[in-house]
Scaffold this active site. Sequence first.
Site, PDB file in Angstrom:
ATOM      1  N   GLY A  97      22.892  79.162  25.766  1.00  0.00           N
ATOM      2  CA  GLY A  97      23.089  80.485  26.376  1.00  0.00           C
ATOM      3  C   GLY A  97      21.764  81.229  26.485  1.00  0.00           C
ATOM      4  O   GLY A  97      20.987  81.231  25.536  1.00  0.00           O
ATOM      5  N   ARG A 101      23.965  73.894  29.249  1.00  0.00           N
ATOM      6  CA  ARG A 101      24.592  73.252  28.082  1.00  0.00           C
ATOM      7  C   ARG A 101      24.811  71.803  28.526  1.00  0.00           C
ATOM      8  O   ARG A 101      25.469  71.554  29.529  1.00  0.00           O
ATOM      9  CB  ARG A 101      25.906  73.935  27.735  1.00  0.00           C
ATOM     10  CG  ARG A 101      25.748  75.431  27.403  1.00  0.00           C
ATOM     11  CD  ARG A 101      26.979  75.973  26.737  1.00  0.00           C
ATOM     12  NE  ARG A 101      26.997  77.429  26.673  1.00  0.00           N
ATOM     13  CZ  ARG A 101      26.460  78.144  25.692  1.00  0.00           C
ATOM     14  NH1 ARG A 101      25.810  77.544  24.711  1.00  0.00           N
ATOM     15  NH2 ARG A 101      26.545  79.464  25.695  1.00  0.00           N
ATOM     16  N   ASP A 107      21.800  77.582  17.873  1.00  0.00           N
ATOM     17  CA  ASP A 107      21.962  76.504  16.891  1.00  0.00           C
ATOM     18  C   ASP A 107      22.277  75.147  17.520  1.00  0.00           C
ATOM     19  O   ASP A 107      21.768  74.120  17.078  1.00  0.00           O
ATOM     20  CB  ASP A 107      22.966  76.876  15.793  1.00  0.00           C
ATOM     21  CG  ASP A 107      24.314  77.303  16.342  1.00  0.00           C
ATOM     22  OD1 ASP A 107      24.442  77.450  17.575  1.00  0.00           O
ATOM     23  OD2 ASP A 107      25.244  77.478  15.541  1.00  0.00           O
ATOM     24  N   THR A 157      19.084  83.384  20.929  1.00  0.00           N
ATOM     25  CA  THR A 157      20.516  83.611  21.167  1.00  0.00           C
ATOM     26  C   THR A 157      20.830  85.063  20.844  1.00  0.00           C
ATOM     27  O   THR A 157      20.276  85.616  19.892  1.00  0.00           O
ATOM     28  CB  THR A 157      21.411  82.691  20.300  1.00  0.00           C
ATOM     29  OG1 THR A 157      22.748  83.225  20.289  1.00  0.00           O
ATOM     30  CG2 THR A 157      20.948  82.589  18.862  1.00  0.00           C
ATOM     31  N   ASP A 168      23.462  85.998  19.587  1.00  0.00           N
ATOM     32  CA  ASP A 168      24.408  86.035  18.462  1.00  0.00           C
ATOM     33  C   ASP A 168      23.766  86.291  17.095  1.00  0.00           C
ATOM     34  O   ASP A 168      24.453  86.627  16.140  1.00  0.00           O
ATOM     35  CB  ASP A 168      25.190  84.716  18.382  1.00  0.00           C
ATOM     36  CG  ASP A 168      26.129  84.537  19.564  1.00  0.00           C
ATOM     37  OD1 ASP A 168      26.398  85.521  20.254  1.00  0.00           O
ATOM     38  OD2 ASP A 168      26.590  83.403  19.780  1.00  0.00           O
ATOM     39  N   ASP A 197      22.605  84.168  14.891  1.00  0.00           N
ATOM     40  CA  ASP A 197      23.312  83.340  13.912  1.00  0.00           C
ATOM     41  C   ASP A 197      22.555  82.068  13.539  1.00  0.00           C
ATOM     42  O   ASP A 197      23.169  81.059  13.206  1.00  0.00           O
ATOM     43  CB  ASP A 197      24.716  82.994  14.427  1.00  0.00           C
ATOM     44  CG  ASP A 197      24.677  82.206  15.725  1.00  0.00           C
ATOM     45  OD1 ASP A 197      23.597  82.078  16.321  1.00  0.00           O
ATOM     46  OD2 ASP A 197      25.729  81.702  16.147  1.00  0.00           O
ATOM     47  N   ARG A 207      31.188  84.002  19.236  1.00  0.00           N
ATOM     48  CA  ARG A 207      32.251  83.021  19.052  1.00  0.00           C
ATOM     49  C   ARG A 207      32.435  82.708  17.569  1.00  0.00           C
ATOM     50  O   ARG A 207      33.536  82.631  17.072  1.00  0.00           O
ATOM     51  CB  ARG A 207      31.873  81.744  19.810  1.00  0.00           C
ATOM     52  CG  ARG A 207      33.046  81.007  20.330  1.00  0.00           C
ATOM     53  CD  ARG A 207      32.692  79.880  21.277  1.00  0.00           C
ATOM     54  NE  ARG A 207      31.283  79.621  21.455  1.00  0.00           N
ATOM     55  CZ  ARG A 207      30.729  79.194  22.574  1.00  0.00           C
ATOM     56  NH1 ARG A 207      31.465  79.000  23.638  1.00  0.00           N
ATOM     57  NH2 ARG A 207      29.444  78.951  22.647  1.00  0.00           N
TER      58      ARG A 207
HETATM   59  O1  F6P Z   1      24.956  82.529  23.496  1.00  0.00           O
HETATM   60  C1  F6P Z   1      26.043  82.479  22.626  1.00  0.00           C
HETATM   61  C2  F6P Z   1      27.195  83.119  23.282  1.00  0.00           C
HETATM   62  O2  F6P Z   1      26.759  84.346  23.700  1.00  0.00           O
HETATM   63  C3  F6P Z   1      28.483  83.251  22.501  1.00  0.00           C
HETATM   64  O3  F6P Z   1      28.606  84.405  21.736  1.00  0.00           O
HETATM   65  C4  F6P Z   1      29.508  83.166  23.587  1.00  0.00           C
HETATM   66  O4  F6P Z   1      30.725  82.736  23.098  1.00  0.00           O
HETATM   67  C5  F6P Z   1      28.903  82.171  24.497  1.00  0.00           C
HETATM   68  O5  F6P Z   1      27.531  82.360  24.431  1.00  0.00           O
HETATM   69  C6  F6P Z   1      29.368  82.202  25.926  1.00  0.00           C
HETATM   70  O6  F6P Z   1      28.689  81.199  26.614  1.00  0.00           O
HETATM   71  P1  F6P Z   1      28.868  80.805  28.124  1.00  0.00           P
HETATM   72  O7  F6P Z   1      27.817  81.521  28.879  1.00  0.00           O
HETATM   73  O8  F6P Z   1      28.670  79.344  28.173  1.00  0.00           O
HETATM   74  O9  F6P Z   1      30.234  81.259  28.542  1.00  0.00           O
END
Ligand code: F6P
Length: 320
Positions: A12, A73, A104, A127, A129, A131, A173
């Site tokens: 992300g 991803r 992570d 990120t 998050d 985390d 998440r």
């Molecule tokens: O980058 C992590 C995050 O922000 C999470 O908190 C969230 O669930 C996820 O990315 C969403 O990712 P995507 O852009 O793939 O929907």
Amino acid sequence: MLKSIAVMTSGGDSPGMNAAARAVVRTALYEGVEVWGINNGYHGLLEEDMFKMESKNVGDIIQRGGTFLGTARCKRWKTPEGRMMGYQHLVDRGIQGLCVIGGDGSLRGASLLSEETGLPIVGLPGTIDNDVWGSDYTIGCDTAANTIIDAINKLRDTASAHRRVIVLEVMGRNSGWLATVAGISGGAEYILIPEEKYDLDAICSDMKAAYDAGKRYILVVLAEGAGNAQEVGSFIAEKTGIDTRVSVLGHIQRGGSPTVIDRVRASQLGEQAALALISGLSDIVFGFSKGHVVTINLHDAVTNKKKLDPEYTHLAKVLF
Ligand code: F6P
């Protein structure tokens, strides 16, 4: 001393990734080292989508959110064959070390690559998050928290006008850091996060009592990993009888021009990552602890789960 390195962003996106990549590139060039940019994370590495960088390639990006390198991803990276192919694409170009900027999952992919091939790898935690184990800061978390606060300020206006309950769902998440800091700084009445069990029945009784005693409106900040916002909102409306609205902030919180904190910290981390990689160090992640740059073992960073600072969760309860 390495002569050629590469940098990528993965997973992300987060505001400040550009500042970090820019710092890696400019530090390498300053040290007289060749530097490659890999587009679209591990996916781009498998597709051989990479280019030799010059200083001008990272001009006019420090103020931008997202990542100019693109990100992805990548499922294929989860296989040893995929990682070996990516490694070969680096070797073919004489690239001797890799800097991975990501969360992570991305750092886990980097750790496996290093284990399997011996390629020098340095990671940077990118990120929203916040985390990544071993660091109390990840690139982009400050901008995202500020974006949430902006939303909370606006939601407060309308919640107060109508005497409503507002449930705001924010990202996270597996991590409640964003919900917790945004909830504390936005003055939320309830913060619901994946790390802590909560009793929605008890919360509703509490909420109803406060509302009946004159509380004008109530703000609930919910991390996405702690429940479904629509369901939580419907439950509250039904149990309390209070007019309730739900707002899901979504990807708005991932974008935007990075804050000063994210720009400066990402730049510091990028510089350190490039210097470490060039000097032949490997398997480390640069992060922050108590305001200072620290190194974290890459394997430790991806095998341990970061815990939310209990001082924050305590503070959230005291301030309600
Ligand atoms: O980058 C992590 C995050 O922000 C999470 O908190 C969230 O669930 C996820 O990315 C969403 O990712 P995507 O852009 O793939 O929907």
